[in-house]
Each structure stands twice: as structure tokens, then as C-alpha cells.
Design an enzyme around this catalytic site. Structure first.
Site, PDB file in Angstrom:
ATOM      1  N   TRP A 142       0.539  -1.203  -0.064  1.00 33.31           N
ATOM      2  CA  TRP A 142      -0.232  -0.082  -0.069  1.00 33.31           C
ATOM      3  C   TRP A 142       0.843   1.223  -0.239  1.00 33.31           C
ATOM      4  CZ3 TRP A 142      -3.855  -1.710  -2.133  1.00 33.31           C
ATOM      5  CH2 TRP A 142      -4.571  -2.931  -1.677  1.00 33.31           C
ATOM      6  N   ASP A 196      -1.420   6.339   6.651  1.00 27.98           N
ATOM      7  CA  ASP A 196      -2.688   5.511   6.249  1.00 27.98           C
ATOM      8  C   ASP A 196      -2.849   4.371   7.552  1.00 27.98           C
ATOM      9  OD1 ASP A 196      -4.008   3.432   5.198  1.00 27.98           O
ATOM     10  OD2 ASP A 196      -2.817   2.902   3.559  1.00 27.98           O
ATOM     11  N   LYS A 248     -12.022  -1.930   7.034  1.00 26.13           N
ATOM     12  CA  LYS A 248     -11.380  -2.800   7.810  1.00 26.13           C
ATOM     13  C   LYS A 248     -11.844  -2.811   9.399  1.00 26.13           C
ATOM     14  CE  LYS A 248      -8.868  -3.118   3.940  1.00 26.13           C
ATOM     15  NZ  LYS A 248      -7.635  -2.385   3.451  1.00 26.13           N
TER      16      LYS A 248
HETATM   17  C1  LIG Z   1      -7.238  -1.846   2.143  1.00 21.56           C
HETATM   18  C2  LIG Z   1      -6.177  -1.137   2.118  1.00 21.56           C
HETATM   19  C3  LIG Z   1      -5.976   0.152   1.275  1.00 21.56           C
HETATM   20  C4  LIG Z   1      -6.562  -0.059   0.110  1.00 21.56           C
HETATM   21  O1  LIG Z   1      -7.997   0.400   0.275  1.00 21.56           O
HETATM   22  P1  LIG Z   1      -9.140   0.578  -0.854  1.00 21.56           P
HETATM   23  O2  LIG Z   1     -10.151   1.124  -0.260  1.00 21.56           O
HETATM   24  O3  LIG Z   1      -9.409  -0.834  -1.509  1.00 21.56           O
HETATM   25  O4  LIG Z   1      -8.324   1.530  -1.923  1.00 21.56           O
HETATM   26  C5  LIG Z   1      -4.707   1.095   1.420  1.00 21.56           C
HETATM   27  N1  LIG Z   1      -4.168   0.967   2.581  1.00 21.56           N
HETATM   28  C6  LIG Z   1      -4.518   0.071   3.606  1.00 21.56           C
HETATM   29  C7  LIG Z   1      -3.524  -0.137   4.730  1.00 21.56           C
HETATM   30  C8  LIG Z   1      -5.276  -1.147   3.530  1.00 21.56           C
HETATM   31  O5  LIG Z   1      -5.289  -1.840   4.356  1.00 21.56           O
END
Ligand SMILES: *Cc1c(COP(=O)(O)O)cnc(C)c1O
Length: 363
Positions: free
Chosen positions: A105, A175, A199
Site C-alpha cells: 500500500w 494510512d 477494515k
Molecule cells: C485495504 C487498504 C488499502 C486500500 O484500500 P481501498 O479502499 O481498496 O483503496 C490501503 N491501505 C491499507 C493499509 C489497506 O489496508
């Protein structure tokens, strides 16, 4: 209401939500709070929805202890839009940004940001297949960088930051998609904390952005309106129709967190759950956890048997026992147990009991 045949769902995302939240949503599905309609059918400009989004923000501010000089936005476009949006808005002076790459990511985020300016990967753990968090000193960052970017918890590889990099006066962007609300954080240490909801918070389609006020208002003229934090903020996340139902569910989750005793209580439970699982894996002869001990995620526990065929068998047999979605990410294989806030201790105990049995039969 009965929920027979609920499984322990170890999916990395979208993932398990608290049963109480789902039950409340079910109860309110056709008639929210006497309105005679579902939240899905409601105008986002209605008094009812105004209250839903305002309460959600207030509750999030309370449980995360968000300082007054931070704005809270509920946006769309998922994590991937934030990869671009962060760069489009924050590359505001030198147009330089420093990234620490600790998994897929943050790597993707760095590539997206490179479309907007000068991106430097200051450190990466790719040399060891992202099984650790690289140590970085303040001197490693370019003093004129507009921001430093990290991914706080690496959903795919199962590592996390336990100590933030010291970036001095450079804003730190993180993030937190897979670890928001799983442990207490000091928001004042960040320029931006952002997280996709799917999540640990609610359904896919909502992204939470917590941004320090002084970082808003720097997007260039030609930035699409939907990607400009200032436009989103000036309009209270309602420049266009927001993801109303997702915001409502997120709000229910925040209230559930308050009833659990707040993030601190969840953090204690999460530490306990992760410790049980890692301790068992470390003591077993069959399973190994590849991530460096000090950097292990509390949310995503990655492990392997060392035999890809046996891993497949494990995932299939676990499913028969009501333990589902234990396969690792399609890019790395093996197993991954995502044990977000909503996963009860009982789910982890049941998993460990299954792992013991599987180990005995496949020794
Ligand atoms: C799932 C995830 C993403 C991607 O998210 P999307 O909504 O599918 O774009 C980005 N960063 C982390 C840490 C994730 O767990």
C-alpha cells in the site's frame, strides 16, 4: 433476532463488524428512529441525516481524542483515492515528498504521488519481503520535503509501526486503514491520519480523513473538486451526496466502541488476542510467523507452514470449521488471520484450537 450460522470471519477487508452494530442496523433498516424510512432512503440534507453525520464526527473526536485544530472528513474513493489526494493537496511548496515503503500500500501510494511531484523512497523493507519496519533517522528526510508518508499497519504483510519516525517539523501522513481505532494514537503527531472504513469501521465506500487545519487549502486550481480537501471541508463532507449509509454504520461502530470502554479497552483486548495467537505460533513446530517480533501487527497475523499445499489444506479445513477467509493475500499466499476490533476473543481461541488439531494431524 437470530443469527445462526454466523462464522468467525478472518477477512482482511471488507471484514467482520460487531454483531451489535449489524443487529441495530437491521432493526432500524426499514424505519430509522421513527422517520418511516431507511437511512438509505433519506436525503443527505435532512435533519435526521445531519444529526447522524454530526454525531458520528463528535463520537469519533471523542474516542480518538482529536484536537480542535484538526478537521474530520468522511470521503469516498477508497484508500486508492487518498494515495493521489494526499499528494495533490500536500505537495504545496517544494513539491517533494518522502515515503517509507513497508508494503504494497505504501509502495502504491508512492507511485501515485510521483505523478504530482518529486517522490523519494527514504527507506524500504522490500529487501526482506516487507517483514520488518525500517529504522529511519530525522536526517534521512529531505528538510524541504512537503510531507513524510507511512502506512501505519501493513495489512498484507502483517507488520506495523510501534514507534513513529521523527520527522521534525515536516508533517507526517499516515494510512491507518487497517488499524484505526485498534489502539490509542496521538493525532497531534500527524499532519493527516486517514483510513478506509472497510477494515475496522464499517462498509466499504467511506474514507475517514483527519487533517490538521493548516494543511488545507493548497490544492492547485486544476485539482478536481472531489479531490480538494478544502472543498470537502468547506462543505462539511457534503459537497455532493456523501456515502450516507456507510457513515451511519460507522457512527454505530463509534457508539459500540464507546460502550466497550473506548479505544483503550479495545487496545487491551487486541493485544491479548494477538499475543495468544503469536505465542501459540512461536511455540509450534508447524507454523511460523515471518514478521520481526517487535514489528508484528495486532490486526493482521500472517503465518505459514512452509508448505504451500499444506497451507491450502489448512485454509480449506478451517473453513469447514466455520473459520473463514484465512488465506493470505493473493500476492504472498500462506495464511493471514485478520483479528480486527470486531473479532471476539472466542474467535481467536477457536482458531488456536483448530490450529492445534491441524498440527497434530499433519505433523
Ligand atoms: C485495504 C487498504 C488499502 C486500500 O484500500 P481501498 O479502499 O481498496 O483503496 C490501503 N491501505 C491499507 C493499509 C489497506 O489496508
Amino acid at each position: 433476532m437470530k443469527y445462526e450460522k454466523r462464522v468467525f470471519n478472518f477477512s482482511a477487508g471488507p471484514s467482520m463488524l460487531p454483531l451489535e452494530v449489524l443487529e441495530q442496523a437491521a432493526k432500524e433498516m426499514t424505519n430509522y428512529n421513527g422517520s418511516g424510512m431507511s437511512v438509505m432512503e433519506m436525503s443527505h440534507r435532512s435533519a435526521e441525516f445531519k444529526q447522524i453525520i454530526e454525531t458520528a464526527e463528535q463520537d469519533l473526536r471523542e474516542i480518538m481524542n482529536i484536537p480542535d485544530n484538526y478537521r474530520v472528513l468522511f470521503l469516498q474513493g477508497g484508500g486508492h483515492l487518498q494515495f493521489a489526494m494526499v499528494a495533490a493537496n500536500l505537495m504545496r511548496r517544494s513539491k517533494k515528498a518522502d515515503y517509507i515503503v513497508t508494503g504494497s500500500w505504501s509502495k502504491k501510494a508512492s507511485k501515485e504521488a510521483a505523478k504530482y511531484g518529486d517522490v523519494k523512497v527514504v527507506a524500504s523493507s522490500e529487501d526482506k519481503n516487507f517483514t520488518y519496519i525500517p529504522k529511519v533517522a530525522k536526517e534521512d528526510f529531505r528538510p524541504d520535503a512537503d510531507y513524510v508518508y507511512i502506512c501505519a499497519n501493513n495489512t498484507i504483510y502483517g507488520s506495523r509501526y510501534t514507534q513513529l519516525p521523527d520527522t521534525g517539523a515536516i508533517p507526517l501522513v499516515a494510512d491507518f486503514s487497517s488499524s484505526i481505532l485498534s489502539e490509542e494514537i496521538d493525532v497531534s503527531k500527524f499532519g493527516i491520519v486517514w483510513a478506509g472504513a472497510q477494515k475496522n469501521v464499517g462498509p466499504a465506500g467511506v474514507v475517514i480523513v483527519i487533517i490538521r487545519e493548516d494543511l488545507i487549502g493548497f490544492a492547485p486550481e486544476n485539482t478536481p473538486s472531489m479531490m480538494d480537501y478544502k472543498i470537502m471541508d468547506d462543505n462539511g463532507s457534503m459537497y455532493n451526496t456523501p456515502p450516507t449509509y456507510g457513515i451511519y454504520i460507522a457512527g454505530l461502530t463509534f457508539q459500540w466502541i464507546k460502550r466497550q470502554g473506548g479505544v483503550k479497552a479495545l487496545q487491551e483486548r487486541n493485544i491479548k488476542k494477538a499475543k495468544m495467537l503469536y505465542d501459540y505460533i512461536d511455540g509450534s513446530k508447524l507454523y511460523t510467523a515471518p514478521v520481526a517480533k517487535e514489528d508484528r501487527s495486532l490486526m493482521n497475523v500472517v503465518f505459514v507452514t512452509g508448505d504451500a499445499e499444506l497451507d491450502k489444506k489448512f485454509v480449506a479445513e478451517a473453513k469447514e470449521h466455520g473459520l473463514v477467509n484465512l488465506n493470505g493475500h493473493r500476492s504472498i499466499g500462506g495464511m493471514r488471520a485478520s483479528i480486527y476490533n470486531a473479532m471476539p476473543i472466542e474467535g481467536v481461541e477457536t482458531l488456536i484450537a483448530f490450529m492445534k488439531e491441524f498440527e497434530k494431524q499433519n505433523a
